[in-house]
Design a protein around this motif. Structure first.
Motif, mmCIF file in Angstrom:
data_model
loop_
_atom_site.group_PDB
_atom_site.id
_atom_site.type_symbol
_atom_site.label_atom_id
_atom_site.label_comp_id
_atom_site.label_asym_id
_atom_site.label_seq_id
_atom_site.Cartn_x
_atom_site.Cartn_y
_atom_site.Cartn_z
ATOM 1 N N UNK A 3 -12.744 3.542 2.983
ATOM 2 C CA UNK A 3 -11.346 3.484 2.577
ATOM 3 C C UNK A 3 -11.279 3.293 1.065
ATOM 4 N N UNK A 4 -10.384 4.012 0.395
ATOM 5 C CA UNK A 4 -10.281 3.938 -1.061
ATOM 6 C C UNK A 4 -9.232 2.918 -1.484
ATOM 7 N N UNK A 5 -9.289 2.538 -2.762
ATOM 8 C CA UNK A 5 -8.279 1.630 -3.325
ATOM 9 C C UNK A 5 -6.899 2.254 -3.208
ATOM 10 N N UNK A 11 -0.814 1.432 1.590
ATOM 11 C CA UNK A 11 -0.485 0.577 2.729
ATOM 12 C C UNK A 11 0.250 -0.679 2.280
ATOM 13 N N UNK A 12 -0.148 -1.243 1.141
ATOM 14 C CA UNK A 12 0.527 -2.435 0.621
ATOM 15 C C UNK A 12 1.998 -2.143 0.320
ATOM 16 N N UNK A 78 -8.092 -4.221 -2.503
ATOM 17 C CA UNK A 78 -8.640 -3.617 -1.284
ATOM 18 C C UNK A 78 -8.035 -4.183 0.004
ATOM 19 N N UNK A 79 -6.971 -5.008 -0.097
ATOM 20 C CA UNK A 79 -6.245 -5.402 1.102
ATOM 21 C C UNK A 79 -5.550 -4.166 1.671
ATOM 22 N N UNK A 115 -8.836 -4.879 8.443
ATOM 23 C CA UNK A 115 -8.271 -3.570 8.157
ATOM 24 C C UNK A 115 -6.830 -3.408 8.575
ATOM 25 N N UNK A 116 -6.274 -4.418 9.276
ATOM 26 C CA UNK A 116 -4.874 -4.349 9.697
ATOM 27 C C UNK A 116 -3.990 -5.103 8.714
#
Length: 291
Positions: A3-5, A11-12, A78-79, A115-116
């Motif tokens: 997964x990339x930044x 997602x954030x 990376x959250x 990852x959630x």
């Protein structure tokens, strides 16, 4: 596939949109005005520098009395691949209850699938689990108020930094002092000095906030504790949180590395019954000029 930044930041932003729909009222969701735009600019040009980590606060009403509990959120780039930094606080909680609440919150978040997205889950957990701590804190306060001659403690911290320049850092310092009802001052420039005075738990919270996530070259040089049976406001040396800027003599143009006029600073300390602090901060005895 890793997964990339960029994917994490997307997602954030989705989670922020969800939270804004859940907390639309003024004061419920607090976020710096440039936080989302800076991430959006990065997503439009991922070759640039990473934006600041996303940081926001959510004010929650807990129980029938609607006691305010604030959830402070700081998201690593990376959250949700890595855990968020979460901290719940309330003026209605004693330090021990607040510690126990946050220990439970951290344990719950660590039990979730990696990852959630989990800030919404953290919000619900805080709303569901804060009430027992609030009731325990209230019982302790009622018990303490019945004791004869209950004493209060004024806590005063003297903090030294190699320098204080950045506007976003100064904003955090002044916003935190105001929010926590702390008086004192911030001396901007090189060196930088901060003094805060108020309730101990508020001073400790201020120290935690301004040091986080990692402010190098800062240390708490001295702490004073003064006990009183009256109000701690009678013991304060400062009536507000002041902005001090003593520029040294000379023309420094656009340079951002000028030293403060420590003679003026010493005079300021003496005016506030704190001349002895000069030697603690700088390791030398302060002397005023005869001019």
């Amino acid at each position: 596939m890793a997964v990339t930044v960029k994917e994490c930041l997307e997602l954030q932003l989705l989670e922020v949109e969800m939270l804004l729909s859940m907390f639309p009222k003024r004061g419920e969701f607090s976020l710096d005005a440039d936080a989302v735009p800076s991430i959006q600019r990065y997503l439009g040009n991922a070759d640039g520098a990473l934006p600041p980590q996303l940081e926001y606060r959510i004010a929650l009403d807990v129980g029938e009395a609607k006691v305010k509990v604030e959830l402070q959120v700081l998201l690593p780039h990376m959250y949700p691949q890595v855990a968020p930094q979460l901290f719940a606080r309330s003026d209605a909680l004693h330090r021990q209850q607040q510690l126990q609440l946050n220990t439970g919150l951290a344990s719950h978040i660590s039990s979730l699938d990696s990852g959630d997205l989990c800030v919404c889950e953290a919000v619900q957990w805080v709303k569901d689990n804060s009430l027992p701590f609030l009731e325990s804190s209230k019982a302790l306060s009622e018990c303490a108020s019945k004791e004869v001659g209950v004493k209060e403690m004024l806590h005063r911290m003297w903090i030294y930094s190699h320098h204080i320049y950045r506007q976003e850092l100064r904003k955090k310092i002044f916003d935190s002092a105001k929010k926590l009802n702390l008086t004192g001052f911030c001396l901007t420039g090189k060196p930088g000095v901060i003094c805060v005075e108020g309730l101990r738990e508020n001073c400790d919270e201020f120290w935690r906030v301004i040091r986080y996530p990692n402010w190098k070259h800062i240390s708490c040089k001295h702490v004073e504790n003064i006990e009183t049976e009256g109000s701690i406001d009678n013991l304060r040396l400062f009536h507000s949180f002041e902005d001090l800027q003593f520029k040294a003599h000379g023309d420094y143009g656009l340079r951002n590395d000028y030293h403060m006029d420590l003679g003026q600073f010493l005079e300021f300390l003496k005016q506030h019954q704190s001349g002895h602090i000069f030697q603690i901060l700088f390791g030398v005895e302060g002397k005023l000029s005869d001019n």
